[in-house]
Motif scaffolding. Structure first.
Motif, mmCIF file in Angstrom:
data_model
loop_
_atom_site.group_PDB
_atom_site.id
_atom_site.type_symbol
_atom_site.label_atom_id
_atom_site.label_comp_id
_atom_site.label_asym_id
_atom_site.label_seq_id
_atom_site.Cartn_x
_atom_site.Cartn_y
_atom_site.Cartn_z
ATOM 1 N N PHE A 52 19.449 10.839 11.719
ATOM 2 C CA PHE A 52 18.438 11.258 10.735
ATOM 3 C C PHE A 52 18.824 10.801 9.340
ATOM 4 O O PHE A 52 19.910 11.131 8.859
ATOM 5 N N PRO A 53 17.919 10.050 8.672
ATOM 6 C CA PRO A 53 16.654 9.489 9.161
ATOM 7 C C PRO A 53 16.871 8.107 9.766
ATOM 8 O O PRO A 53 17.959 7.543 9.656
ATOM 9 N N SER A 54 15.827 7.561 10.344
ATOM 10 C CA SER A 54 15.903 6.223 10.925
ATOM 11 C C SER A 54 16.056 5.178 9.821
ATOM 12 O O SER A 54 15.206 5.070 8.935
ATOM 13 N N SER A 55 17.140 4.422 9.869
ATOM 14 C CA SER A 55 17.411 3.415 8.838
ATOM 15 C C SER A 55 16.366 2.301 8.843
ATOM 16 O O SER A 55 15.887 1.871 7.785
ATOM 17 N N SER A 57 13.286 2.372 9.972
ATOM 18 C CA SER A 57 11.988 2.871 9.518
ATOM 19 C C SER A 57 11.965 3.030 8.008
ATOM 20 O O SER A 57 10.986 2.671 7.339
ATOM 21 N N GLN A 58 13.046 3.559 7.465
ATOM 22 C CA GLN A 58 13.127 3.731 6.019
ATOM 23 C C GLN A 58 13.121 2.381 5.307
ATOM 24 O O GLN A 58 12.440 2.197 4.296
ATOM 25 N N TYR A 59 13.856 1.447 5.858
ATOM 26 C CA TYR A 59 13.960 0.103 5.275
ATOM 27 C C TYR A 59 12.579 -0.548 5.183
ATOM 28 O O TYR A 59 12.182 -1.054 4.137
ATOM 29 N N MET A 60 11.860 -0.537 6.304
ATOM 30 C CA MET A 60 10.558 -1.192 6.339
ATOM 31 C C MET A 60 9.516 -0.447 5.515
ATOM 32 O O MET A 60 8.648 -1.067 4.893
ATOM 33 N N ALA A 61 9.575 0.888 5.509
ATOM 34 C CA ALA A 61 8.613 1.661 4.725
ATOM 35 C C ALA A 61 8.813 1.412 3.237
ATOM 36 O O ALA A 61 7.837 1.313 2.485
ATOM 37 N N TYR A 62 10.057 1.291 2.813
ATOM 38 C CA TYR A 62 10.335 0.956 1.409
ATOM 39 C C TYR A 62 9.757 -0.411 1.077
ATOM 40 O O TYR A 62 9.057 -0.582 0.072
ATOM 41 N N PHE A 63 10.079 -1.390 1.903
ATOM 42 C CA PHE A 63 9.613 -2.763 1.679
ATOM 43 C C PHE A 63 8.090 -2.813 1.577
ATOM 44 O O PHE A 63 7.532 -3.415 0.650
ATOM 45 N N THR A 64 7.420 -2.161 2.508
ATOM 46 C CA THR A 64 5.961 -2.202 2.551
ATOM 47 C C THR A 64 5.329 -1.453 1.388
ATOM 48 O O THR A 64 4.377 -1.939 0.778
ATOM 49 N N SER A 65 5.840 -0.275 1.058
ATOM 50 C CA SER A 65 5.225 0.515 -0.018
ATOM 51 C C SER A 65 5.402 -0.164 -1.372
ATOM 52 O O SER A 65 4.466 -0.209 -2.181
ATOM 53 N N PHE A 66 6.584 -0.713 -1.628
ATOM 54 C CA PHE A 66 6.820 -1.404 -2.896
ATOM 55 C C PHE A 66 5.921 -2.626 -3.006
ATOM 56 O O PHE A 66 5.247 -2.835 -4.021
ATOM 57 N N LEU A 67 5.895 -3.444 -1.946
ATOM 58 C CA LEU A 67 5.093 -4.667 -1.970
ATOM 59 C C LEU A 67 3.604 -4.339 -1.985
ATOM 60 O O LEU A 67 2.820 -5.015 -2.668
ATOM 61 N N PHE A 68 3.208 -3.310 -1.258
ATOM 62 C CA PHE A 68 1.804 -2.887 -1.227
ATOM 63 C C PHE A 68 1.350 -2.506 -2.630
ATOM 64 O O PHE A 68 0.262 -2.912 -3.075
ATOM 65 N N CYS A 69 2.164 -1.727 -3.340
ATOM 66 C CA CYS A 69 1.830 -1.326 -4.714
ATOM 67 C C CYS A 69 1.700 -2.538 -5.623
ATOM 68 O O CYS A 69 0.771 -2.632 -6.435
ATOM 69 N N HIS A 70 2.621 -3.474 -5.465
ATOM 70 C CA HIS A 70 2.577 -4.678 -6.306
ATOM 71 C C HIS A 70 1.325 -5.503 -6.039
ATOM 72 O O HIS A 70 0.633 -5.938 -6.974
ATOM 73 N N TYR A 109 11.771 4.040 18.515
ATOM 74 C CA TYR A 109 11.461 5.086 19.500
ATOM 75 C C TYR A 109 11.498 4.518 20.921
ATOM 76 O O TYR A 109 12.085 5.113 21.827
ATOM 77 N N TYR A 110 10.890 3.355 21.097
ATOM 78 C CA TYR A 110 10.798 2.738 22.421
ATOM 79 C C TYR A 110 12.180 2.407 22.976
ATOM 80 O O TYR A 110 12.444 2.589 24.170
ATOM 81 N N LEU A 111 13.079 1.931 22.110
ATOM 82 C CA LEU A 111 14.419 1.553 22.557
ATOM 83 C C LEU A 111 15.366 2.750 22.621
ATOM 84 O O LEU A 111 16.509 2.611 23.050
ATOM 85 N N GLY A 112 14.902 3.902 22.175
ATOM 86 C CA GLY A 112 15.689 5.113 22.306
ATOM 87 C C GLY A 112 16.705 5.369 21.213
ATOM 88 O O GLY A 112 17.567 6.239 21.358
ATOM 89 N N TYR A 113 16.613 4.629 20.109
ATOM 90 C CA TYR A 113 17.579 4.827 19.025
ATOM 91 C C TYR A 113 17.304 6.109 18.238
ATOM 92 O O TYR A 113 18.218 6.721 17.683
ATOM 93 N N HIS A 114 16.029 6.500 18.139
ATOM 94 C CA HIS A 114 15.638 7.672 17.350
ATOM 95 C C HIS A 114 14.500 8.412 18.035
ATOM 96 O O HIS A 114 13.738 7.823 18.816
ATOM 97 N N ILE A 119 12.146 9.195 12.941
ATOM 98 C CA ILE A 119 11.385 8.014 12.524
ATOM 99 C C ILE A 119 10.396 8.361 11.419
ATOM 100 O O ILE A 119 10.304 7.657 10.403
ATOM 101 N N PHE A 120 9.660 9.446 11.594
ATOM 102 C CA PHE A 120 8.666 9.834 10.582
ATOM 103 C C PHE A 120 9.324 10.189 9.255
ATOM 104 O O PHE A 120 8.804 9.859 8.183
ATOM 105 N N TRP A 121 10.463 10.834 9.308
ATOM 106 C CA TRP A 121 11.182 11.141 8.080
ATOM 107 C C TRP A 121 11.697 9.857 7.423
ATOM 108 O O TRP A 121 11.678 9.721 6.198
ATOM 109 N N GLY A 122 12.150 8.915 8.222
ATOM 110 C CA GLY A 122 12.581 7.631 7.671
ATOM 111 C C GLY A 122 11.443 6.916 6.973
ATOM 112 O O GLY A 122 11.599 6.390 5.867
ATOM 113 N N LEU A 123 10.271 6.914 7.609
ATOM 114 C CA LEU A 123 9.089 6.292 7.015
ATOM 115 C C LEU A 123 8.707 6.998 5.707
ATOM 116 O O LEU A 123 8.400 6.344 4.704
ATOM 117 N N GLY A 124 8.736 8.319 5.725
ATOM 118 C CA GLY A 124 8.347 9.075 4.530
ATOM 119 C C GLY A 124 9.284 8.860 3.366
ATOM 120 O O GLY A 124 8.848 8.654 2.223
#
Length: 204
Positions: A52-55, A57-70, A109-114, A119-124
């Protein structure tokens, strides 16, 4: 990370450097949270360390939210001359970013890592951090240049070290960050080069 490094060196864009730095900070934040919460991974997980949290998921959510805002607030795509096509292209880019993030998160989730909770907390966490960093580093300084953040950004870009490194804020001058202007400058130079070559070939 390799792409960040290549873009930072090639473009010297303030936005790229901040986004790259934020990705490192996000990784550090994730490392700290994991060691504070100390939540285990799913029972049959093949991963190691805390879950906790999924690294990813957090990595990609950061990348997407920052770039999305830009892309939404500052960047202006080149126009095809057709409003419908331009709108569809923007929607495609946004949906592509969201789909990419969703696929990465689902793979955890599919590969069983988290589990889904991790995952949802990582995304958030990632999405919140990305949007917040963009707001503080780019949006507020742009909307309110006389604010503390605005003056701080100007001080950074005009600092002798940043000047020596040729760091710039292309979107403060061009709606697309200067891509179209750079291409036109290259095109003019290229055409002149071709003309000189043709003249040289005619002489011989």
């Amino acid at each position: 990370m390799a792409s960040y490094a290549a873009l930072a060196v090639q473009t010297r864009e303030f936005l790229v450097i901040v986004m790259w730095a934020g990705q490192f900070v996000g990784e550090l934040l994730n490392w700290i949270i994991k060691r504070i919460i100390k939540q285990e991974r799913p029972i049959y997980s093949v991963g190691t360390g805390y879950g906790f949290p999924s690294s990813h998921s957090q990595y990609m959510a950061y990348f997407t939210s920052f770039l999305f805002c830009h892309l939404y607030f500052r960047h202006r795509f080149s126009s095809t001359g057709y409003a419908v096509i331009d709108t569809l292209w923007r929607i495609t880019v946004y949906c592509g970013l969201l789909a990419w993030t969703g696929l990465v998160a689902y793979s955890r989730y599919y590969l069983g890592y988290h589990n889904a909770y991790q995952i949802f907390w990582g995304l958030g966490i990632g999405a919140t951090f990305g949007a917040l960093l963009y707001l503080l580093s780019t949006a507020i300084p742009t909307w309110y240049p006389n604010s503390i953040l605005g003056r701080f950004k100007i001080a950074l870009i005009t600092h002798p070290i940043f000047t020596w490194m040729q760091v710039r804020d292309g979107w403060a001058v061009w709606a697309d960050g200067g891509r179209d202007e750079e291409w036109k400058r290259w095109r003019r130079k290229w055409e002149k080069t071709q003309e000189r070559r043709l003249k040289t070939n005619k002489v011989y």
